[in-house]
Motif scaffolding. Structure first.
Motif, PDB file in Angstrom:
ATOM      1  N   TYR A  10       0.808  -1.222   0.000  1.00  0.00           N
ATOM      2  CA  TYR A  10       0.000   0.000   0.000  1.00  0.00           C
ATOM      3  C   TYR A  10       0.843   1.276   0.000  1.00  0.00           C
ATOM      4  O   TYR A  10       0.318   2.356   0.089  1.00  0.00           O
ATOM      5  CB  TYR A  10      -0.939   0.023   1.206  1.00  0.00           C
ATOM      6  N   HIS A  11       2.135   1.157  -0.079  1.00  0.00           N
ATOM      7  CA  HIS A  11       3.012   2.323  -0.098  1.00  0.00           C
ATOM      8  C   HIS A  11       2.893   3.025  -1.461  1.00  0.00           C
ATOM      9  O   HIS A  11       2.857   2.359  -2.497  1.00  0.00           O
ATOM     10  CB  HIS A  11       4.455   1.879   0.151  1.00  0.00           C
ATOM     11  N   PRO A  12       2.822   4.352  -1.471  1.00  0.00           N
ATOM     12  CA  PRO A  12       2.711   5.076  -2.754  1.00  0.00           C
ATOM     13  C   PRO A  12       3.824   4.755  -3.747  1.00  0.00           C
ATOM     14  O   PRO A  12       3.620   4.831  -4.958  1.00  0.00           O
ATOM     15  CB  PRO A  12       2.771   6.554  -2.337  1.00  0.00           C
ATOM     16  N   ASN A  13       4.989   4.349  -3.251  1.00  0.00           N
ATOM     17  CA  ASN A  13       6.086   4.005  -4.153  1.00  0.00           C
ATOM     18  C   ASN A  13       5.861   2.706  -4.915  1.00  0.00           C
ATOM     19  O   ASN A  13       6.622   2.376  -5.819  1.00  0.00           O
ATOM     20  CB  ASN A  13       7.408   3.924  -3.383  1.00  0.00           C
ATOM     21  N   SER A  14       4.804   1.991  -4.577  1.00  0.00           N
ATOM     22  CA  SER A  14       4.485   0.769  -5.314  1.00  0.00           C
ATOM     23  C   SER A  14       4.217   1.061  -6.788  1.00  0.00           C
ATOM     24  O   SER A  14       4.430   0.208  -7.636  1.00  0.00           O
ATOM     25  CB  SER A  14       3.275   0.061  -4.701  1.00  0.00           C
ATOM     26  N   GLU A  15       3.776   2.264  -7.085  1.00  0.00           N
ATOM     27  CA  GLU A  15       3.550   2.633  -8.481  1.00  0.00           C
ATOM     28  C   GLU A  15       4.860   2.610  -9.266  1.00  0.00           C
ATOM     29  O   GLU A  15       4.914   2.136 -10.405  1.00  0.00           O
ATOM     30  CB  GLU A  15       2.900   4.015  -8.572  1.00  0.00           C
ATOM     31  N   VAL A  16       5.925   3.100  -8.648  1.00  0.00           N
ATOM     32  CA  VAL A  16       7.242   3.091  -9.288  1.00  0.00           C
ATOM     33  C   VAL A  16       7.697   1.652  -9.508  1.00  0.00           C
ATOM     34  O   VAL A  16       8.186   1.298 -10.589  1.00  0.00           O
ATOM     35  CB  VAL A  16       8.272   3.858  -8.412  1.00  0.00           C
ATOM     36  N   THR A 119      12.698  -1.403  -2.729  1.00  0.00           N
ATOM     37  CA  THR A 119      13.506  -1.344  -1.515  1.00  0.00           C
ATOM     38  C   THR A 119      13.112  -0.085  -0.763  1.00  0.00           C
ATOM     39  O   THR A 119      13.621   0.985  -1.036  1.00  0.00           O
ATOM     40  CB  THR A 119      15.007  -1.294  -1.837  1.00  0.00           C
ATOM     41  N   HIS A 120      12.151  -0.203   0.126  1.00  0.00           N
ATOM     42  CA  HIS A 120      11.717   0.948   0.925  1.00  0.00           C
ATOM     43  C   HIS A 120      12.850   1.380   1.834  1.00  0.00           C
ATOM     44  O   HIS A 120      13.620   0.557   2.308  1.00  0.00           O
ATOM     45  CB  HIS A 120      10.489   0.593   1.777  1.00  0.00           C
ATOM     46  N   VAL A 130      14.594  -5.995  12.752  1.00  0.00           N
ATOM     47  CA  VAL A 130      13.505  -6.695  12.085  1.00  0.00           C
ATOM     48  C   VAL A 130      13.925  -7.267  10.741  1.00  0.00           C
ATOM     49  O   VAL A 130      13.435  -8.293  10.316  1.00  0.00           O
ATOM     50  CB  VAL A 130      12.308  -5.724  11.872  1.00  0.00           C
ATOM     51  N   GLY A 131      14.851  -6.620  10.066  1.00  0.00           N
ATOM     52  CA  GLY A 131      15.180  -7.004   8.702  1.00  0.00           C
ATOM     53  C   GLY A 131      14.173  -6.367   7.771  1.00  0.00           C
ATOM     54  O   GLY A 131      13.309  -5.615   8.189  1.00  0.00           O
ATOM     55  N   THR A 132      14.298  -6.632   6.516  1.00  0.00           N
ATOM     56  CA  THR A 132      13.343  -6.102   5.561  1.00  0.00           C
ATOM     57  C   THR A 132      12.760  -7.253   4.770  1.00  0.00           C
ATOM     58  O   THR A 132      13.355  -8.328   4.682  1.00  0.00           O
ATOM     59  CB  THR A 132      14.007  -5.103   4.590  1.00  0.00           C
ATOM     60  N   VAL A 133      11.606  -7.000   4.199  1.00  0.00           N
ATOM     61  CA  VAL A 133      10.973  -8.017   3.360  1.00  0.00           C
ATOM     62  C   VAL A 133      11.917  -8.371   2.221  1.00  0.00           C
ATOM     63  O   VAL A 133      12.129  -9.542   1.908  1.00  0.00           O
ATOM     64  CB  VAL A 133       9.611  -7.515   2.822  1.00  0.00           C
ATOM     65  N   ALA A 134      12.514  -7.355   1.609  1.00  0.00           N
ATOM     66  CA  ALA A 134      13.418  -7.590   0.481  1.00  0.00           C
ATOM     67  C   ALA A 134      14.583  -8.489   0.879  1.00  0.00           C
ATOM     68  O   ALA A 134      14.912  -9.445   0.170  1.00  0.00           O
ATOM     69  CB  ALA A 134      13.929  -6.260  -0.064  1.00  0.00           C
ATOM     70  N   SER A 135      15.203  -8.220   2.015  1.00  0.00           N
ATOM     71  CA  SER A 135      16.352  -9.034   2.406  1.00  0.00           C
ATOM     72  C   SER A 135      15.931 -10.466   2.739  1.00  0.00           C
ATOM     73  O   SER A 135      16.660 -11.415   2.456  1.00  0.00           O
ATOM     74  CB  SER A 135      17.103  -8.398   3.572  1.00  0.00           C
ATOM     75  N   MET A 147      15.458  -5.660  -7.984  1.00  0.00           N
ATOM     76  CA  MET A 147      15.157  -4.683  -6.941  1.00  0.00           C
ATOM     77  C   MET A 147      15.054  -3.285  -7.545  1.00  0.00           C
ATOM     78  O   MET A 147      15.968  -2.846  -8.233  1.00  0.00           O
ATOM     79  CB  MET A 147      16.246  -4.690  -5.869  1.00  0.00           C
ATOM     80  N   VAL A 148      13.946  -2.610  -7.254  1.00  0.00           N
ATOM     81  CA  VAL A 148      13.742  -1.241  -7.716  1.00  0.00           C
ATOM     82  C   VAL A 148      14.034  -0.328  -6.534  1.00  0.00           C
ATOM     83  O   VAL A 148      13.310  -0.365  -5.533  1.00  0.00           O
ATOM     84  CB  VAL A 148      12.298  -1.036  -8.221  1.00  0.00           C
ATOM     85  N   PRO A 149      15.085   0.479  -6.617  1.00  0.00           N
ATOM     86  CA  PRO A 149      15.439   1.325  -5.471  1.00  0.00           C
ATOM     87  C   PRO A 149      14.422   2.440  -5.258  1.00  0.00           C
ATOM     88  O   PRO A 149      14.032   3.119  -6.192  1.00  0.00           O
ATOM     89  CB  PRO A 149      16.810   1.887  -5.844  1.00  0.00           C
ATOM     90  N   ILE A 150      13.995   2.561  -4.030  1.00  0.00           N
ATOM     91  CA  ILE A 150      13.052   3.609  -3.644  1.00  0.00           C
ATOM     92  C   ILE A 150      13.730   4.431  -2.557  1.00  0.00           C
ATOM     93  O   ILE A 150      14.085   3.921  -1.513  1.00  0.00           O
ATOM     94  CB  ILE A 150      11.736   3.020  -3.092  1.00  0.00           C
ATOM     95  N   LYS A 151      13.885   5.697  -2.824  1.00  0.00           N
ATOM     96  CA  LYS A 151      14.498   6.589  -1.838  1.00  0.00           C
ATOM     97  C   LYS A 151      13.555   7.723  -1.570  1.00  0.00           C
ATOM     98  O   LYS A 151      12.727   8.071  -2.398  1.00  0.00           O
ATOM     99  CB  LYS A 151      15.827   7.102  -2.354  1.00  0.00           C
TER     100      LYS A 151
END
Length: 152
Positions: A10-16, A119-120, A130-135, A147-151
């Motif tokens: 649901y993060h807005p960066n999901s569009e990217v 990569t949030h 916690v780690g990340t979902v991506a890792s 991986m699509v970098p999100i900054k």
């Protein structure tokens, strides 16, 4: 590569992330599936008996209406996301549970050749604790991950 699984939340960066994954899949003439993993909905629908004088949750039952509503909202999200590509061949899927497990499970079931994720940006402390979902996906997958970098 014939099947590209794009994990969105649901993060807005999901569009990217979705756009990058879709563009890559189209260049490879691959099938596309948008996947969303909904957190375990049972946590939202438990009716606890009175505690600390608070009578708000009664009978230790499970409210199936909450679960159904959350799943319906997630399905609506996926359908709306799919419309952005104006491509009837894009499929959607919903898994329930831990994000990394849902991604890995569906990738295997669907036969994905590639997983696309974002990569949030998380704090260093959160990554350590916690780690990340991506890792977690990268650690356990047998499928290549794009991986699509999100900054910020």
């Amino acid at each position: 590569m014939e099947k590209v699984l794009i994990a969105i939340d649901y993060h807005p960066n999901s569009e990217v992330v979705a756009t990058a994954g879709y563009d890559l899949a189209k260049r490879m003439s691959a099938e596309v599936c948008l996947l969303h993993v909904l957190a375990d909905v049972s946590h939202y629908g438990v009716n606890y008996s009175e505690f600390l004088g608070y009578p708000g949750y009664q009978n230790m039952g499970f409210d199936l209406g909450v679960s159904a509503q959350l799943q319906e909202m997630a399905q609506d999200y996926l359908k709306t996301a799919k419309k952005q590509f104006n491509d009837d061949k894009v499929s959607v899927a919903l898994e329930i549970g831990d994000s990394h497990r849902g991604i890995l499970k569906y990738a295997k079931e669907w036969g994905a050749d590639l997983i696309v994720m974002g990569t949030h940006s998380h704090s260093t402390l959160e990554k350590v604790l916690v780690g990340t979902v991506a890792s977690k996906v990268l650690e356990k997958t047998d499928v290549p991950v794009y991986m699509v970098p999100i900054k910020k």
